[in-house]
Design a protein around this motif. Structure first.
Motif, short mmCIF file in Angstrom:
data_model
loop_
_atom_site.label_atom_id
_atom_site.label_comp_id
_atom_site.label_asym_id
_atom_site.label_seq_id
_atom_site.Cartn_x
_atom_site.Cartn_y
_atom_site.Cartn_z
N ILE A 1 0.97 -1.27 -0.04
CA ILE A 1 0.02 -0.18 0.03
C ILE A 1 0.78 1.06 0.02
O ILE A 1 1.57 1.57 0.85
CB ILE A 1 -0.94 -0.03 1.02
CG1 ILE A 1 -1.78 -1.15 0.99
CG2 ILE A 1 -1.82 1.21 1.18
CD1 ILE A 1 -2.86 -1.46 2.51
N TRP A 2 0.89 2.05 -1.00
CA TRP A 2 1.86 3.13 -1.21
C TRP A 2 1.38 4.29 -0.44
O TRP A 2 0.52 4.76 -0.72
CB TRP A 2 1.85 3.40 -2.96
CG TRP A 2 2.64 2.25 -3.56
CD1 TRP A 2 2.04 1.31 -3.90
CD2 TRP A 2 4.04 2.10 -3.94
NE1 TRP A 2 2.93 0.23 -4.36
CE2 TRP A 2 4.31 0.84 -4.58
CE3 TRP A 2 5.11 3.01 -3.68
CZ2 TRP A 2 5.37 0.38 -5.02
CZ3 TRP A 2 6.36 2.48 -4.05
CH2 TRP A 2 6.38 1.40 -4.80
N VAL A 3 2.44 4.49 0.51
CA VAL A 3 2.21 5.96 1.42
C VAL A 3 3.05 6.96 0.67
O VAL A 3 4.34 6.75 1.11
CB VAL A 3 2.48 5.57 2.81
CG1 VAL A 3 2.26 6.57 3.63
CG2 VAL A 3 1.55 4.31 3.41
N TRP A 4 2.83 8.00 0.22
CA TRP A 4 3.51 9.06 -0.20
C TRP A 4 3.91 10.09 0.77
O TRP A 4 2.88 10.46 1.54
CB TRP A 4 2.92 9.61 -1.69
CG TRP A 4 3.42 10.90 -2.30
CD1 TRP A 4 4.83 10.74 -2.80
CD2 TRP A 4 3.39 12.06 -1.79
NE1 TRP A 4 5.28 11.94 -3.05
CE2 TRP A 4 4.51 13.02 -2.44
CE3 TRP A 4 2.36 13.07 -1.22
CZ2 TRP A 4 4.50 14.29 -2.19
CZ3 TRP A 4 2.60 14.35 -0.96
CH2 TRP A 4 3.30 15.01 -1.86
N ASN A 5 4.90 10.64 0.81
CA ASN A 5 5.48 11.46 2.13
C ASN A 5 6.08 12.55 1.86
O ASN A 5 7.16 13.00 2.26
CB ASN A 5 6.01 10.51 3.27
CG ASN A 5 6.26 11.27 4.49
OD1 ASN A 5 7.33 10.84 5.04
ND2 ASN A 5 5.65 12.39 4.85
N GLY A 6 5.69 13.11 0.64
CA GLY A 6 6.75 14.18 -0.12
C GLY A 6 6.62 15.42 0.88
O GLY A 6 7.43 16.47 0.57
N GLN A 7 5.51 15.94 1.27
CA GLN A 7 5.26 16.93 2.20
C GLN A 7 5.20 18.26 1.45
O GLN A 7 5.29 19.33 2.21
CB GLN A 7 6.43 17.21 3.28
CG GLN A 7 6.72 15.88 3.68
CD GLN A 7 6.42 15.82 5.58
OE1 GLN A 7 5.71 15.36 6.12
NE2 GLN A 7 7.28 16.48 6.17
N GLU B 1 -2.86 8.28 -9.08
CA GLU B 1 -2.85 6.99 -9.84
C GLU B 1 -1.62 6.52 -9.22
O GLU B 1 -1.18 5.04 -9.39
CB GLU B 1 -2.91 7.04 -11.27
CG GLU B 1 -1.73 7.84 -11.90
CD GLU B 1 -1.87 9.20 -12.10
OE1 GLU B 1 -1.23 9.74 -13.21
OE2 GLU B 1 -2.59 10.12 -11.47
N TYR B 2 -0.69 7.18 -8.52
CA TYR B 2 0.57 6.75 -7.88
C TYR B 2 0.37 6.69 -6.36
O TYR B 2 1.61 6.34 -5.67
CB TYR B 2 1.66 7.57 -8.48
CG TYR B 2 1.97 7.20 -9.85
CD1 TYR B 2 2.75 6.20 -10.22
CD2 TYR B 2 1.28 8.02 -10.86
CE1 TYR B 2 2.89 5.70 -11.59
CE2 TYR B 2 1.82 7.80 -12.22
CZ TYR B 2 2.50 6.75 -12.61
OH TYR B 2 2.79 6.45 -13.81
N VAL B 3 -0.59 6.93 -5.86
CA VAL B 3 -0.64 7.23 -4.35
C VAL B 3 -1.83 6.67 -3.71
O VAL B 3 -2.86 6.95 -4.06
CB VAL B 3 -0.75 8.72 -3.75
CG1 VAL B 3 -0.77 8.91 -2.46
CG2 VAL B 3 0.65 9.32 -4.41
N ASP B 4 -1.55 5.81 -2.74
CA ASP B 4 -2.86 5.24 -2.03
C ASP B 4 -2.98 6.06 -0.73
O ASP B 4 -4.32 6.24 -0.52
CB ASP B 4 -2.43 3.66 -1.50
CG ASP B 4 -2.34 2.69 -2.67
OD1 ASP B 4 -3.17 2.84 -3.51
OD2 ASP B 4 -1.47 1.91 -2.69
N ILE B 5 -2.02 6.57 -0.17
CA ILE B 5 -2.36 6.99 1.22
C ILE B 5 -1.11 8.15 1.35
O ILE B 5 -0.29 7.86 0.89
CB ILE B 5 -2.18 6.05 2.37
CG1 ILE B 5 -3.23 5.03 2.33
CG2 ILE B 5 -1.98 6.68 3.84
CD1 ILE B 5 -3.13 4.03 3.54
N ILE B 6 -1.50 9.42 2.12
CA ILE B 6 -0.83 10.44 2.18
C ILE B 6 -0.29 10.54 3.76
O ILE B 6 -1.05 10.39 4.48
CB ILE B 6 -1.43 11.87 1.72
CG1 ILE B 6 -1.86 11.83 0.12
CG2 ILE B 6 -0.48 12.83 2.01
CD1 ILE B 6 -2.76 13.02 -0.03
N GLY B 7 1.22 10.68 3.64
CA GLY B 7 1.57 10.79 5.18
C GLY B 7 2.14 11.96 5.29
O GLY B 7 2.84 12.74 4.41
#
Length: 338
Positions: A217-223, A232-238
């Motif tokens: 499960i792809w958690v993106w954390n770029g902030q 389409e490239y992100v499941d969850i935002i951290g």
């Protein structure tokens, strides 16, 4: 309260993963996260790199274990293994899952080459920092026949092998690579958003289609919104948030900032934190993070950042969930197909 935080529809997230071929284990975990989002928050804790007393310490102080265990492929980076590092977190994560916990992984990716290696501040062991390497991500993408680009691929492949062990054991992973990119302090963010976005997309495509890692499960954390690779490239935002010592704010501004990265309803997690947020404050402000993950060491083992009273309140609050309160995620109801 912002319109986003106040709009209950923002917490109605569909359990649809970006990978249409996701394994059932990932689908079950995503379904559970969607079912609890906005209603409960999962407690979480990162373990240490050399020693990992955090989980037992929390249990001694609160009588509970966190629901989410945080792990790191740092010492599995090939440029660290070459210098004698030993990766241990894959096995620890397997044990955590067997004990009933949820697994999240980050990767302090030691640069594949060009380590400055000048102790103490820029030794090889700090090779994920921009200050400790001259590795140029933008240049690597300019020449896909270069050694630099090939090393990017081989490093991704090495970590994919470890994620495959988790896949084969039926472990879903909240996978959070390339974290805090917009800060620029890590080499993957040192050349601006576009090379980093390319690396994120490369990693998604290679891990999914070449390595068959359908448990992620792809958690993106770029902030920062400029670094967002697309829904389409992100499941969850951290979001990683470190506030001053013993400051138990809900971090609602950062919660709303993360929600504004996209027009879609995405789950938002407090993927790293220093002091714990007060659950009462989160409920009051509408900052209903899906989970938190307190960083290791003194962030949890001393009262410098969070006093014991708040730690006990956090782990025994009606809004937070601990490991003993999780369902059996191996048999959790799969989402209904649309």
């Amino acid at each position: 309260m912002s319109a986003i935080a106040g709009d209950h529809n923002r917490f109605q997230v569909q359990p649809k993963l970006i990978n249409p071929n996701a394994d059932d284990c990932a689908k079950r975990l995503m379904a559970y996260l969607c079912d609890t989002y906005g209603r409960k928050m999962l407690t979480g804790q990162q373990i240490g790199v050399i020693t990992s007393p955090e989980m037992d310490f929390i249990h001694r102080e609160t009588g509970k274990y966190p629901a989410v265990g945080g792990f790191d492929f740092m010492n599995d980076s090939p440029s660290r293994l070459e210098r004698g590092a030993v990766g241990t977190d894959t096995e620890l994560a397997l044990k955590w899952w067997e004990d009933g916990g949820i697994v999240t992984f980050c990767w302090h990716w030691n640069a594949p080459k060009d380590l400055i290696d000048q102790p103490p501040d820029n030794g090889w062991h700090r090779g994920f920092y921009t200050s400790a390497t001259t590795f140029d991500l933008a240049a690597a993408f300019e020449d896909t026949d270069s050694e630099e680009y090939r090393l990017l691929l081989s490093d991704i492949d090495a970590i994919s092998g470890l994620l495959a062990k988790l896949r084969d054991a039926g472990v879903p992973v909240l996978w959070r690579p390339l974290h805090e990119a917009s800060g620029g302090w890590f080499w993957w963010g040192a050349k601006g958003p576009q090379p980093c976005i390319r690396l994120w997309k490369l990693m998604v495509e290679r891990m999914t289609h070449m390595h068959g890692l359908h448990n992620l499960i792809w958690v993106w954390n770029g902030q920062h919104e400029d670094w967002y690779p697309g829904d389409e490239y992100v499941d969850i935002i951290g979001e990683d948030v470190y506030v001053p010592e013993r400051n138990y704010v809900s971090n609602v501004k950062r919660f709303n900032q993360a929600a504004d990265y996209t027009r879609e309803a995405k789950i938002i997690a407090l993927s790293e934190n220093g002091p714990l947020p007060d659950p009462d404050g989160m409920l009051e402000d509408g900052a209903l993070w899906a989970w938190n993950c307190t960083w290791y060491g003194d962030f949890v083992k001393s009262e410098q950042f969070t006093d014991w009273e708040m730690l006990r309140k956090f782990y025994n609050h009606s809004f937070t969930l601990t490991r003993d309160e999780l369902p059996d995620l191996r048999s959790y109801l799969l989402p209904v197909r649309e």
